[in-house]
Design a protein around this motif. Structure first.
Motif, PDB file in Angstrom:
ATOM      1  N   SER A  41       0.825  -1.202   0.000  1.00  0.00           N
ATOM      2  CA  SER A  41       0.000   0.000   0.000  1.00  0.00           C
ATOM      3  C   SER A  41       0.859   1.252   0.000  1.00  0.00           C
ATOM      4  O   SER A  41       0.712   2.088  -0.874  1.00  0.00           O
ATOM      5  N   ASN A  42       1.707   1.402   1.008  1.00  0.00           N
ATOM      6  CA  ASN A  42       2.569   2.574   1.041  1.00  0.00           C
ATOM      7  C   ASN A  42       3.824   2.308   1.853  1.00  0.00           C
ATOM      8  O   ASN A  42       3.914   1.314   2.575  1.00  0.00           O
ATOM      9  N   ARG A  91       6.691   4.418   4.301  1.00  0.00           N
ATOM     10  CA  ARG A  91       7.063   5.642   5.017  1.00  0.00           C
ATOM     11  C   ARG A  91       8.482   5.527   5.541  1.00  0.00           C
ATOM     12  O   ARG A  91       8.918   4.436   5.927  1.00  0.00           O
ATOM     13  N   TYR A 125      10.602   7.079   8.677  1.00  0.00           N
ATOM     14  CA  TYR A 125      10.486   7.788   9.946  1.00  0.00           C
ATOM     15  C   TYR A 125      11.879   8.137  10.453  1.00  0.00           C
ATOM     16  O   TYR A 125      12.838   7.395  10.258  1.00  0.00           O
ATOM     17  N   PRO A 181       9.110   7.972  16.886  1.00  0.00           N
ATOM     18  CA  PRO A 181       9.375   8.208  15.456  1.00  0.00           C
ATOM     19  C   PRO A 181       8.490   9.325  14.900  1.00  0.00           C
ATOM     20  O   PRO A 181       7.343   9.484  15.307  1.00  0.00           O
ATOM     21  N   ILE A 189       6.035   9.791   2.784  1.00  0.00           N
ATOM     22  CA  ILE A 189       5.185   8.643   2.481  1.00  0.00           C
ATOM     23  C   ILE A 189       5.076   8.527   0.971  1.00  0.00           C
ATOM     24  O   ILE A 189       4.950   9.538   0.265  1.00  0.00           O
ATOM     25  N   SER A 193      -3.809  -2.567   5.977  1.00  0.00           N
ATOM     26  CA  SER A 193      -3.351  -1.580   6.963  1.00  0.00           C
ATOM     27  C   SER A 193      -2.403  -2.154   8.001  1.00  0.00           C
ATOM     28  O   SER A 193      -2.224  -1.557   9.060  1.00  0.00           O
ATOM     29  N   PHE A 200       7.687  -2.906  10.295  1.00  0.00           N
ATOM     30  CA  PHE A 200       8.776  -1.974  10.569  1.00  0.00           C
ATOM     31  C   PHE A 200      10.121  -2.617  10.259  1.00  0.00           C
ATOM     32  O   PHE A 200      10.336  -3.798  10.561  1.00  0.00           O
ATOM     33  N   TYR A 239       3.035  -0.054  20.996  1.00  0.00           N
ATOM     34  CA  TYR A 239       4.148  -0.774  20.410  1.00  0.00           C
ATOM     35  C   TYR A 239       5.187  -1.083  21.491  1.00  0.00           C
ATOM     36  O   TYR A 239       5.362  -0.330  22.446  1.00  0.00           O
ATOM     37  N   PRO A 262       9.831  -0.975  16.127  1.00  0.00           N
ATOM     38  CA  PRO A 262       8.666  -1.192  16.993  1.00  0.00           C
ATOM     39  C   PRO A 262       7.855  -2.407  16.563  1.00  0.00           C
ATOM     40  O   PRO A 262       7.719  -2.677  15.369  1.00  0.00           O
ATOM     41  N   ASP A 316      -6.763  -5.276  16.808  1.00  0.00           N
ATOM     42  CA  ASP A 316      -5.718  -6.282  16.605  1.00  0.00           C
ATOM     43  C   ASP A 316      -4.928  -6.403  17.897  1.00  0.00           C
ATOM     44  O   ASP A 316      -4.342  -5.432  18.353  1.00  0.00           O
ATOM     45  N   SER A 334      -3.140  -9.534  18.237  1.00  0.00           N
ATOM     46  CA  SER A 334      -2.576 -10.847  17.938  1.00  0.00           C
ATOM     47  C   SER A 334      -1.164 -11.037  18.486  1.00  0.00           C
ATOM     48  O   SER A 334      -0.733 -12.167  18.712  1.00  0.00           O
ATOM     49  N   LEU A 388       5.940   2.397  23.150  1.00  0.00           N
ATOM     50  CA  LEU A 388       5.477   3.557  22.390  1.00  0.00           C
ATOM     51  C   LEU A 388       3.968   3.509  22.197  1.00  0.00           C
ATOM     52  O   LEU A 388       3.415   2.457  21.893  1.00  0.00           O
ATOM     53  N   ASP A 392      -8.277   4.578  11.018  1.00  0.00           N
ATOM     54  CA  ASP A 392      -7.490   3.486  10.459  1.00  0.00           C
ATOM     55  C   ASP A 392      -7.623   3.462   8.948  1.00  0.00           C
ATOM     56  O   ASP A 392      -8.243   2.590   8.387  1.00  0.00           O
ATOM     57  N   ARG A 393      -7.078   4.476   8.306  1.00  0.00           N
ATOM     58  CA  ARG A 393      -7.073   4.523   6.859  1.00  0.00           C
ATOM     59  C   ARG A 393      -5.664   4.235   6.367  1.00  0.00           C
ATOM     60  O   ARG A 393      -4.691   4.494   7.053  1.00  0.00           O
ATOM     61  N   LEU A 394      -5.545   3.768   5.164  1.00  0.00           N
ATOM     62  CA  LEU A 394      -4.270   3.273   4.655  1.00  0.00           C
ATOM     63  C   LEU A 394      -3.173   4.336   4.709  1.00  0.00           C
ATOM     64  O   LEU A 394      -2.041   4.047   5.042  1.00  0.00           O
ATOM     65  N   ASN A 395      -3.488   5.551   4.361  1.00  0.00           N
ATOM     66  CA  ASN A 395      -2.444   6.566   4.301  1.00  0.00           C
ATOM     67  C   ASN A 395      -2.451   7.490   5.505  1.00  0.00           C
ATOM     68  O   ASN A 395      -1.830   8.541   5.482  1.00  0.00           O
ATOM     69  N   ASN A 396      -3.168   7.080   6.554  1.00  0.00           N
ATOM     70  CA  ASN A 396      -3.199   7.924   7.741  1.00  0.00           C
ATOM     71  C   ASN A 396      -1.893   7.806   8.509  1.00  0.00           C
ATOM     72  O   ASN A 396      -1.465   6.715   8.846  1.00  0.00           O
ATOM     73  N   GLU A 397      -1.302   8.958   8.797  1.00  0.00           N
ATOM     74  CA  GLU A 397      -0.047   8.967   9.529  1.00  0.00           C
ATOM     75  C   GLU A 397      -0.292   8.644  10.987  1.00  0.00           C
ATOM     76  O   GLU A 397      -1.255   9.112  11.597  1.00  0.00           O
ATOM     77  N   GLN A 398       0.594   7.821  11.548  1.00  0.00           N
ATOM     78  CA  GLN A 398       0.572   7.563  12.978  1.00  0.00           C
ATOM     79  C   GLN A 398       1.504   8.556  13.656  1.00  0.00           C
ATOM     80  O   GLN A 398       2.641   8.734  13.234  1.00  0.00           O
ATOM     81  N   PHE A 417       3.506   9.423  17.043  1.00  0.00           N
ATOM     82  CA  PHE A 417       4.022   8.676  18.176  1.00  0.00           C
ATOM     83  C   PHE A 417       4.277   9.585  19.382  1.00  0.00           C
ATOM     84  O   PHE A 417       4.661  10.747  19.237  1.00  0.00           O
ATOM     85  N   GLY A 418       4.077   9.017  20.558  1.00  0.00           N
ATOM     86  CA  GLY A 418       4.476   9.679  21.786  1.00  0.00           C
ATOM     87  C   GLY A 418       5.956   9.449  22.050  1.00  0.00           C
ATOM     88  O   GLY A 418       6.613   8.722  21.290  1.00  0.00           O
TER      89      GLY A 418
END
Lengths: 111, 115
Positions: free
Chosen positions: A31-32, A34, A36, A44, A49, A97, A101, B35, B43, B56, B58, B91, B98-104, B106-107
């Motif tokens: 999909s993509n 990135r 970091y 990070p 992207i 999704s 890493f 994470y 991570p 998730d 798992s 982390l 939860d979209r494919l190109n959504n940036e996460q 981080f703290g």
């Protein structure tokens, strides 16, 4: 199994020099991707992207490239600065999704 | 815009003790992730929440790890009892959805040392 491999594991360069970090992946379906930057003691932060149709993306002195056919990406840093010292992590997302890493490249920029 | 907040920043405990970490995501972010990052590694996702539901888990060692996000905002991650191999940075990240190109985002992480 989805995997992301990065090289080199670590790198030391002089301030002002350029460098290139590599990322190879086996994530499918893709999909993509990135890149970091992770400063010591921090979380990070996303630099770039790229989706399947993009083969280059720039963010200031950082330029990422993507070859979806060979499943390779690179991150090029131009005119490095001391503040570029950090770990650089390649992260690939599949179409479900799921993120995979890489283990990161630790870059040290010295005087 | 305030970032992802985590506390504590550092924690040292002895094996078999319990520990809890707290995370407050960016306001309006529905998706929250925990994470585990072992030194020298990338991570590893432990658990992902969408609002207050688990999407998730798992890779969460459920015999000793638990996490909750009761009101769909902040979240806690607990380890009980801790083992030496749990020493890592934990982390928390959040994304708008939860979209494919959504940036996460981080703290700063919580560095846990188990002695």
């Amino acid at each position: 199994k989805n995997q992301v491999e990065q090289s080199p594991q670590s790198l030391i360069i002089l301030e002002g020099k350029n460098c290139t970090l590599q990322c190879n992946y086996t994530v499918s379906p893709f999909s993509n991707l990135r890149w970091y930057k992770q400063d010591t003691g921090r979380g990070p932060v996303s630099l770039t992207i790229m989706t399947f149709s993009e083969n280059t993306k720039s963010n200031g002195r950082y330029t990422a490239t993507l070859d979806a056919d060979t499943k390779q990406s690179s991150l090029h840093i131009t005119a490095s600065q001391l503040s570029d010292s950090a770990s650089y992590i390649c992260v690939v997302t599949d179409t479900a999704s799921k993120l995979t890493f890489g283990t990161g490249t630790r870059l040290q920029v010295t005087l | 815009e305030a970032g992802v907040a985590q506390s504590p920043r550092y924690k040292i405990i002895e094996k078999r003790q319990s520990v809890a970490f707290w995370c407050n995501p960016i306001s309006g972010h529905a998706t929250l992730y925990w994470y585990q990052q072992i030194l020298g590694q990338g991570p590893k996702l432990l658990i992902q929440f969408q609002n207050n539901g688990v999407v998730d888990d798992s890779q969460l060692p459920k015999d000793r790890f638990s996490a909750e996000r009761l009101k769909g905002v902040d979240s806690t991650l607990k380890i009980q009892p801790a083992k030496l191999e749990d020493s890592a940075v934990y982390l928390c990240a959040s994304s708008f959805r939860d979209r494919l190109n959504n940036e996460q985002f981080f703290g700063p992480g919580t560095r846990l040392t188990v002695l």
